[in-house]
Write an enzyme that holds these catalytic residues in place. Structure first.
Site, PDB file in Angstrom:
ATOM      1  N   GLU A 245      27.090  34.772  45.861  1.00 20.10           N
ATOM      2  CA  GLU A 245      26.114  35.603  46.562  1.00 20.10           C
ATOM      3  C   GLU A 245      25.465  36.608  45.599  1.00 20.10           C
ATOM      4  O   GLU A 245      25.590  37.825  45.769  1.00 20.10           O
ATOM      5  CB  GLU A 245      26.865  36.331  47.679  1.00 20.10           C
ATOM      6  CG  GLU A 245      26.055  36.921  48.769  1.00 20.10           C
ATOM      7  CD  GLU A 245      27.005  37.472  49.830  1.00 20.10           C
ATOM      8  OE1 GLU A 245      27.306  38.672  49.769  1.00 20.10           O
ATOM      9  OE2 GLU A 245      27.456  36.693  50.687  1.00 20.10           O
ATOM     10  N   GLY A 247      22.530  38.840  43.587  1.00 13.13           N
ATOM     11  CA  GLY A 247      21.284  39.516  43.945  1.00 13.13           C
ATOM     12  C   GLY A 247      20.512  39.901  42.704  1.00 13.13           C
ATOM     13  O   GLY A 247      19.554  39.245  42.306  1.00 13.13           O
ATOM     14  N   ARG A 248      20.968  40.969  42.039  1.00 11.92           N
ATOM     15  CA  ARG A 248      20.256  41.515  40.875  1.00 11.92           C
ATOM     16  C   ARG A 248      19.958  40.465  39.819  1.00 11.92           C
ATOM     17  O   ARG A 248      18.836  40.392  39.300  1.00 11.92           O
ATOM     18  CB  ARG A 248      21.097  42.647  40.264  1.00 11.92           C
ATOM     19  CG  ARG A 248      20.398  43.403  39.123  1.00 11.92           C
ATOM     20  CD  ARG A 248      21.365  44.312  38.364  1.00 11.92           C
ATOM     21  NE  ARG A 248      22.119  45.188  39.236  1.00 11.92           N
ATOM     22  CZ  ARG A 248      21.759  46.416  39.563  1.00 11.92           C
ATOM     23  NH1 ARG A 248      20.633  46.920  39.080  1.00 11.92           N
ATOM     24  NH2 ARG A 248      22.524  47.150  40.358  1.00 11.92           N
ATOM     25  N   CYS A 324       9.010  67.054  40.693  1.00 12.99           N
ATOM     26  CA  CYS A 324       9.413  68.427  40.386  1.00 12.99           C
ATOM     27  C   CYS A 324      10.923  68.512  40.224  1.00 12.99           C
ATOM     28  O   CYS A 324      11.610  69.269  40.937  1.00 12.99           O
ATOM     29  CB  CYS A 324       8.934  69.378  41.483  1.00 12.99           C
ATOM     30  SG  CYS A 324       7.171  69.355  41.772  1.00 12.99           S
TER      31      CYS A 324
END
Length: 383
Positions: A245, A247-248, A324
């Site tokens: 499984e 992903g990346r 910021c």
């Protein structure tokens, strides 16, 4: 007068298609390949991956809904993730999820009640947190006390239950991320050995977590070696279904984040390159604490009637965004970067961050300061 490039994501879908095909070809028959869509749920990416995977894993009700919108009438292959609510479980049942990854005994009882109310039998994998060391992992998800999954003792108890609406098929275990091929293969064998010995599991999902090296964009996980190891593992346990499984590792290389250089300024002995965009659109480097690899596309002309700011010969250089906060840092030199022949970065140049196809826009705090969103295009960015 042309200003600096607006921020935008570019997805190389042709490159993704070729990469996914190569990954699929490296895996032996009997290994199912799912895509963990939390890495990047962009519809174009999902459609590109669809011919190469056996399905998609969703980890929330929102991901379930998104997946059914992209692929109407197609049942998600798996529904995982911690903290599933009753409405999410019900949505999974309504969507026809093929496998629920159940995180705890309580979740199993809740799913049973919902499935029985519908008069259905739903297939379940028990997510187990095995107490094994996860050496070399960049992100540890198990192997020690963790909010993810259930203990082996709870899994054994759950496997003995005869709950209405529930059919337990096997085990899911994702213990760590950032694993090289030998470590990932060893982890897979450990998980399968436990699942078969303790629960006689017919299906085992060993998760993802394949390593991605942001310091070396050309490096790749050794899929052929991993595939060969999984073939040996399947040979030891015939008749079982093995599932991975990732992903990346599937999508990271297809994405690029393009920004323009707004300003270059010196503070003490340091240089700061201020770009359009920032970590509110591209949170990956802040989330992982690294310098994102990038290339500089120089712009030779300078249309303004005042001197063009440019980095100097000495002193560290930090590439920052428009927020910021001092945490809005995308990269620091001399980490991974491809500079123009001059070795300097000038206002008006374009910077393209590589490896931006996973856990990037979709994990960013995009409403902070309420800047306009980036553009989204396919292909490879040019100046």
């Amino acid at each position: 007068m042309t200003g600096p490039a607006k921020p935008g994501y570019w997805y190389d879908l042709a490159g993704l298609d070729a990469w996914a095909a190569a990954v699929r070809a490296a895996l032996p028959a009997g290994v199912e390949l799912l895509y963990a869509m939390k890495a990047n749920p962009d519809p174009g990416i999902l459609r590109t991956l669809a011919p190469h995977v056996d399905g998609f894993e969703a980890a929330s009700g929102g991901e379930l809904r998104h997946l059914t919108e992209v692929f109407p009438g197609t049942a998600p292959a798996a529904f995982g993730g911690p903290g599933k609510t009753d409405p999410e479980l019900a949505a999974g049942l309504a969507a026809g999820v093929r496998r629920f990854h159940v995180e705890s005994p309580t979740e199993l009882y809740r799913l049973s009640r919902l499935a029985d109310d519908r008069g259905e039998i739903t297939d379940v994998l028990l997510r187990v947190n095995l107490p094994v060391p996860v050496g070399g992992a960049v992100l540890v998800m198990g192997g020690r006390p963790s909010p993810f999954g259930m203990s082996p003792a709870d899994a054994r108890d759950c496997a003995k239950l005869e709950l209405p609406g529930i059919r337990i098929r096997g085990v899911h275990a994702h213990l760590g991320s950032g694993l090289d091929a030998p470590t990932a293969a060893e982890m897979a064998r450990t998980i399968v050995e436990w699942a078969v010995a303790e629960l006689d599991a017919r299906e085992v999902n060993v998760g993802g977590g394949m390593a991605v090296d942001y310091t070396d964009p050309a490096a790749r996980f050794d899929w052929p070696a991993y595939g060969a190891a999984l073939a040996d593992l399947l040979g030891s346990y015939p008749g079982r279904t093995l599932r991975i499984e990732p992903g990346r590792v599937l999508t990271v290389y297809c994405g690029r984040y393009r920004v323009g250089v707004l300003d270059v300024k010196r503070s003490g002995a340091e240089w700061f390159v201020v770009v359009t965009g920032g970590t509110h659109q591209f949170r990956t480097p802040a989330a992982k604490g690294h310098s994102q690899p990038f290339i500089v596309l120089p712009r030779p002309e300078w249309a303004y009637p005042f001197p063009r700011p440019v980095t100097g010969d000495a002193g560290p250089v930090t590439v920052v965004g428009q927020l910021c906060t001092p945490k809005d840092v995308l990269a620091r030199l001399p980490d991974v970067a491809v500079l123009p022949p001059s070795g300097r970065i000038a206002a008006g140049d374009t910077i393209v961050f590589e490896m931006a196809g996973a856990y990037a826009w979709n994990i960013s705090h995009r409403d902070f300061l309420m800047h306009d969103p980036p553009e989204f295009r396919t292909g490879i960015p040019e100046e």
